[in-house]
Design a protein around this motif. Structure first.
Motif, PDB file in Angstrom:
ATOM      1  N   LEU A   1      -1.544   3.116   0.186  1.00 26.59           N
ATOM      2  CA  LEU A   1      -0.730   2.188  -0.585  1.00 26.59           C
ATOM      3  C   LEU A   1      -0.349   1.000   0.290  1.00 26.59           C
ATOM      4  O   LEU A   1      -0.311   1.116   1.509  1.00 26.59           O
TER       5      LEU A   1
ATOM      6  N   THR B   1      -0.263   4.902  -8.414  1.00 22.41           N
ATOM      7  CA  THR B   1      -1.671   4.504  -8.507  1.00 22.41           C
ATOM      8  C   THR B   1      -2.157   4.562  -9.956  1.00 22.41           C
ATOM      9  O   THR B   1      -2.929   3.702 -10.372  1.00 22.41           O
TER      10      THR B   1
ATOM     11  N   TYR C   1      -2.149   7.766   1.013  1.00 20.85           N
ATOM     12  CA  TYR C   1      -2.709   7.319  -0.260  1.00 20.85           C
ATOM     13  C   TYR C   1      -3.169   5.868  -0.195  1.00 20.85           C
ATOM     14  O   TYR C   1      -3.540   5.291  -1.209  1.00 20.85           O
TER      15      TYR C   1
END
Length: 146
Positions: free
Chosen positions: A68, A113, A66
């Motif tokens: 991150l 998110t 993702y």
């Protein structure tokens, strides 16, 4: 750090002492997932440690997918293991654990998110933004109407 928190949570909630690994000293061989899950449910430290060691790379890979930052990947990792402590008794089929971990990690990444996009700055910057809007507001409206 996470292992310490989980061990404390497991001990305090279940009042079960840590046990030593039953096959200590034996030739290393993969322990069946069902044995690990059952041991973790009973509060056996060796089983929990083995689950974390085996599946932490999977959880971190999902979080890294993702994109991150490092701190958020750590947060996702810790949250997933905490969720497992909370829900270990609800997992009916031990073979489903890897998929459960992946799904939980993905959901936690999405939550992070979404919350990140909704973060609003508060404080001194708000005053500066308000002043800027007041100065630019009339000019922008006039330009848009032309």
């Amino acid at each position: 750090m996470l292992e310490t928190a989980i061990a404390h949570t497991t001990e305090s909630e279940n009042s079960l002492p840590d046990t030593t690994r039953p096959d200590a000293g034996a030739t290393e061989r993969p322990v069946q997932l069902a044995v690990l899950v059952a041991g973790a449910r009973r509060g056996e430290r060796w089983a929990w440690d083995a689950l974390v060691e085996r599946y932490r790379p999977l959880v971190r890979a999902v979080a890294s997918g993702y994109r991150l930052n490092r701190g958020d990947v750590e947060d996702v990792d810790q949250t997933v293991w905490l969720r497992l402590v909370e829900n270990l008794d609800r997992i009916r089929e031990p073979r489903a654990l890897p998929r459960w971990l992946m799904t939980t990690a993905g959901n936690e990444c999405l939550r992070l998110t979404r919350n990140g996009r909704r973060t609003l700055l508060v404080g001194a910057l708000d005053e500066a933004v308000q002043e800027h809007r007041a100065e630019q507001g009339d000019a922008l409206d006039t330009d848009l109407l032309r």
